[in-house]
Design a protein around this motif. Sequence first.
Motif, PDB file in Angstrom:
ATOM      1  N   ASN A 123       0.858   1.257  -3.830  1.00 34.00           N
ATOM      2  CA  ASN A 123      -0.350   0.884  -4.575  1.00 34.00           C
ATOM      3  C   ASN A 123      -1.609   1.117  -3.723  1.00 34.00           C
ATOM      4  O   ASN A 123      -2.588   0.387  -3.835  1.00 34.00           O
ATOM      5  CB  ASN A 123      -0.236  -0.602  -4.988  1.00 34.00           C
ATOM      6  CG  ASN A 123      -1.272  -1.038  -5.992  1.00 34.00           C
ATOM      7  OD1 ASN A 123      -1.543  -0.342  -6.984  1.00 34.00           O
ATOM      8  ND2 ASN A 123      -1.883  -2.189  -5.748  1.00 34.00           N
ATOM      9  N   ARG A 178      -5.301   1.600  -5.455  1.00 31.15           N
ATOM     10  CA  ARG A 178      -6.038   0.394  -5.871  1.00 31.15           C
ATOM     11  C   ARG A 178      -6.582  -0.367  -4.667  1.00 31.15           C
ATOM     12  O   ARG A 178      -7.686  -0.898  -4.691  1.00 31.15           O
ATOM     13  CB  ARG A 178      -5.143  -0.542  -6.690  1.00 31.15           C
ATOM     14  CG  ARG A 178      -4.947  -0.096  -8.121  1.00 31.15           C
ATOM     15  CD  ARG A 178      -4.478  -1.254  -9.002  1.00 31.15           C
ATOM     16  NE  ARG A 178      -4.137  -0.769 -10.327  1.00 31.15           N
ATOM     17  CZ  ARG A 178      -2.910  -0.376 -10.673  1.00 31.15           C
ATOM     18  NH1 ARG A 178      -1.915  -0.434  -9.816  1.00 31.15           N
ATOM     19  NH2 ARG A 178      -2.688   0.057 -11.900  1.00 31.15           N
ATOM     20  N   PHE A 183       2.393  -0.466 -14.218  1.00 34.44           N
ATOM     21  CA  PHE A 183       1.255  -0.498 -13.289  1.00 34.44           C
ATOM     22  C   PHE A 183       0.969   0.793 -12.535  1.00 34.44           C
ATOM     23  O   PHE A 183      -0.120   0.978 -12.014  1.00 34.44           O
ATOM     24  CB  PHE A 183       1.457  -1.612 -12.249  1.00 34.44           C
ATOM     25  CG  PHE A 183       1.485  -2.991 -12.849  1.00 34.44           C
ATOM     26  CD1 PHE A 183       0.311  -3.584 -13.307  1.00 34.44           C
ATOM     27  CD2 PHE A 183       2.669  -3.688 -12.964  1.00 34.44           C
ATOM     28  CE1 PHE A 183       0.321  -4.847 -13.857  1.00 34.44           C
ATOM     29  CE2 PHE A 183       2.701  -4.959 -13.506  1.00 34.44           C
ATOM     30  CZ  PHE A 183       1.529  -5.545 -13.966  1.00 34.44           C
ATOM     31  N   LEU A 184       1.946   1.670 -12.451  1.00 35.38           N
ATOM     32  CA  LEU A 184       1.743   2.788 -11.522  1.00 35.38           C
ATOM     33  C   LEU A 184       1.945   4.174 -12.110  1.00 35.38           C
ATOM     34  O   LEU A 184       1.718   5.173 -11.444  1.00 35.38           O
ATOM     35  CB  LEU A 184       2.653   2.604 -10.292  1.00 35.38           C
ATOM     36  CG  LEU A 184       2.279   1.381  -9.436  1.00 35.38           C
ATOM     37  CD1 LEU A 184       3.424   1.001  -8.519  1.00 35.38           C
ATOM     38  CD2 LEU A 184       1.020   1.643  -8.628  1.00 35.38           C
ATOM     39  N   GLN A 202      -9.724   1.102  -3.561  1.00 31.71           N
ATOM     40  CA  GLN A 202     -10.835   0.773  -4.473  1.00 31.71           C
ATOM     41  C   GLN A 202     -11.355  -0.641  -4.204  1.00 31.71           C
ATOM     42  O   GLN A 202     -12.566  -0.864  -4.152  1.00 31.71           O
ATOM     43  CB  GLN A 202     -10.367   0.864  -5.926  1.00 31.71           C
ATOM     44  CG  GLN A 202     -10.177   2.294  -6.410  1.00 31.71           C
ATOM     45  CD  GLN A 202      -9.587   2.321  -7.809  1.00 31.71           C
ATOM     46  OE1 GLN A 202      -8.720   1.523  -8.142  1.00 31.71           O
ATOM     47  NE2 GLN A 202     -10.059   3.241  -8.623  1.00 31.71           N
ATOM     48  N   ILE A 203     -10.422  -1.580  -4.062  1.00 33.12           N
ATOM     49  CA  ILE A 203     -10.837  -2.967  -3.798  1.00 33.12           C
ATOM     50  C   ILE A 203     -11.662  -3.021  -2.515  1.00 33.12           C
ATOM     51  O   ILE A 203     -12.742  -3.615  -2.461  1.00 33.12           O
ATOM     52  CB  ILE A 203      -9.600  -3.904  -3.666  1.00 33.12           C
ATOM     53  CG1 ILE A 203      -8.840  -3.981  -4.985  1.00 33.12           C
ATOM     54  CG2 ILE A 203     -10.011  -5.299  -3.186  1.00 33.12           C
ATOM     55  CD1 ILE A 203      -7.464  -4.651  -4.884  1.00 33.12           C
ATOM     56  N   ILE A 220      -9.764  -5.213 -10.222  1.00 30.37           N
ATOM     57  CA  ILE A 220      -8.665  -4.407  -9.664  1.00 30.37           C
ATOM     58  C   ILE A 220      -7.685  -5.281  -8.886  1.00 30.37           C
ATOM     59  O   ILE A 220      -6.471  -5.070  -8.931  1.00 30.37           O
ATOM     60  CB  ILE A 220      -9.223  -3.268  -8.794  1.00 30.37           C
ATOM     61  CG1 ILE A 220     -10.179  -2.407  -9.633  1.00 30.37           C
ATOM     62  CG2 ILE A 220      -8.096  -2.390  -8.252  1.00 30.37           C
ATOM     63  CD1 ILE A 220     -10.991  -1.429  -8.835  1.00 30.37           C
ATOM     64  N   GLN A 221      -8.216  -6.300  -8.202  1.00 31.18           N
ATOM     65  CA  GLN A 221      -7.321  -7.232  -7.498  1.00 31.18           C
ATOM     66  C   GLN A 221      -6.433  -7.969  -8.508  1.00 31.18           C
ATOM     67  O   GLN A 221      -5.255  -8.221  -8.241  1.00 31.18           O
ATOM     68  CB  GLN A 221      -8.137  -8.247  -6.668  1.00 31.18           C
ATOM     69  CG  GLN A 221      -7.278  -9.186  -5.824  1.00 31.18           C
ATOM     70  CD  GLN A 221      -6.764  -8.539  -4.538  1.00 31.18           C
ATOM     71  OE1 GLN A 221      -7.540  -8.154  -3.663  1.00 31.18           O
ATOM     72  NE2 GLN A 221      -5.451  -8.404  -4.414  1.00 31.18           N
ATOM     73  N   VAL A 275      -5.224  -6.876 -11.416  1.00 36.56           N
ATOM     74  CA  VAL A 275      -4.117  -5.997 -11.827  1.00 36.56           C
ATOM     75  C   VAL A 275      -3.137  -5.835 -10.658  1.00 36.56           C
ATOM     76  O   VAL A 275      -1.911  -5.918 -10.824  1.00 36.56           O
ATOM     77  CB  VAL A 275      -4.645  -4.592 -12.229  1.00 36.56           C
ATOM     78  CG1 VAL A 275      -3.491  -3.706 -12.686  1.00 36.56           C
ATOM     79  CG2 VAL A 275      -5.702  -4.701 -13.305  1.00 36.56           C
ATOM     80  N   THR A 276      -3.696  -5.633  -9.475  1.00 38.61           N
ATOM     81  CA  THR A 276      -2.873  -5.509  -8.267  1.00 38.61           C
ATOM     82  C   THR A 276      -1.966  -6.728  -8.110  1.00 38.61           C
ATOM     83  O   THR A 276      -0.778  -6.601  -7.783  1.00 38.61           O
ATOM     84  CB  THR A 276      -3.805  -5.358  -7.036  1.00 38.61           C
ATOM     85  OG1 THR A 276      -4.435  -4.088  -7.122  1.00 38.61           O
ATOM     86  CG2 THR A 276      -3.049  -5.467  -5.728  1.00 38.61           C
ATOM     87  N   TYR A 296       0.829  -1.214   0.000  1.00 37.31           N
ATOM     88  CA  TYR A 296       0.000   0.000   0.000  1.00 37.31           C
ATOM     89  C   TYR A 296       0.864   1.265   0.000  1.00 37.31           C
ATOM     90  O   TYR A 296       0.388   2.345  -0.322  1.00 37.31           O
ATOM     91  CB  TYR A 296      -0.985  -0.008   1.182  1.00 37.31           C
ATOM     92  CG  TYR A 296      -1.797  -1.290   1.275  1.00 37.31           C
ATOM     93  CD1 TYR A 296      -2.165  -1.983   0.111  1.00 37.31           C
ATOM     94  CD2 TYR A 296      -2.188  -1.830   2.495  1.00 37.31           C
ATOM     95  CE1 TYR A 296      -2.883  -3.163   0.190  1.00 37.31           C
ATOM     96  CE2 TYR A 296      -2.909  -3.009   2.574  1.00 37.31           C
ATOM     97  CZ  TYR A 296      -3.253  -3.679   1.415  1.00 37.31           C
ATOM     98  OH  TYR A 296      -3.970  -4.841   1.489  1.00 37.31           O
TER      99      TYR A 296
END
Length: 289
Positions: A209, A212, A287-288, A215-216, A231-232, A234-235, A206
């Motif tokens: 990230n 995300r 990803f970021l 959001q999850i 989203i999980q 992609v995470t 975290y």
Amino acid sequence: MKGIYSALMVPYNEDGTINEKGLREIVRHNIDNMKVDGLYVGGSTGENFMISTDEKKRVFEIAIDEAKDKVHLIAQVGSVNLYEAVELGKYATKLGYKCLSAVTPFYYKFDFSEIKDYYETIVRETGNNMVVYSIPFLTGVNMNISQFEELFKNEKIIGVKFTAGDFYLLERMSKAFPNKLIYAGFDEMLLPAVVMGVDGAIGSTYNVNGARAKQIFDLAKQGKVKEALAIQNVTNDLIEGILSNGLYQTIKEIMKLQGVDAGYCRKPMKRISEKQVEFAKELYNKFLK
Ligand code: MN9
């Protein structure tokens, strides 16, 4: 005290000392950019079990000084040395931390009565609240639901950071202890943990990230499991990459790309290689960015 907490990273200088300026930047980055609800200070992610008592105190000082009262703060004071845990607990309480946490005492295979005495001693001596830190894969300490129930009889023991993949136990605990705070500890399993009823999550990824994760958490709480799963997924592509490349080294490298002086890991953890730096860059870009 619900929501997403970063397990606060601590940046070290090349000589192993704490990079205090960088630590302040990491605290601000988590609050301002990751928008986390809280910080878990002095945990595994802070490389806490490799540093001295004085250094642990310094981390507590800097984190609360920089965070003020913008987010919830939990100070992890646990140690196989109970006297150190009590000293740190008193120190953090004096600094203004409203909640402590302590890893289950490890290494010597203590029995449950010894573990119970450890927690009760810390809360009695500090007068502060306690979140039990259960991470069986690193400590070897597995507690069952009756043992958690036994600990939770003490009203100062207000919750648990549960870093394990046992979703049956997680569900049983969320159901059995609605008045306690249950935090999930594995970021890659955030969604199923929220579905099973956790109140929050505390994790290392975290730090980079956090958006995300929030959001999850929010989508799953609203019952939007399909959206949360997307989203999980992609995470977890990101987390898989991070784990394959060296967990803390890679998170620090990614944080540097996010503009933070995230420093190095503390020995005996090894220095990141050029190849790992390159891969961290790839992860960041993919990803970021
Ligand atoms: O605090 C973290 N555990 C450890 C919890 O670092 C040992 C997790 O956030 C993991 O780092 C993460 C990756 O496996 O879930």
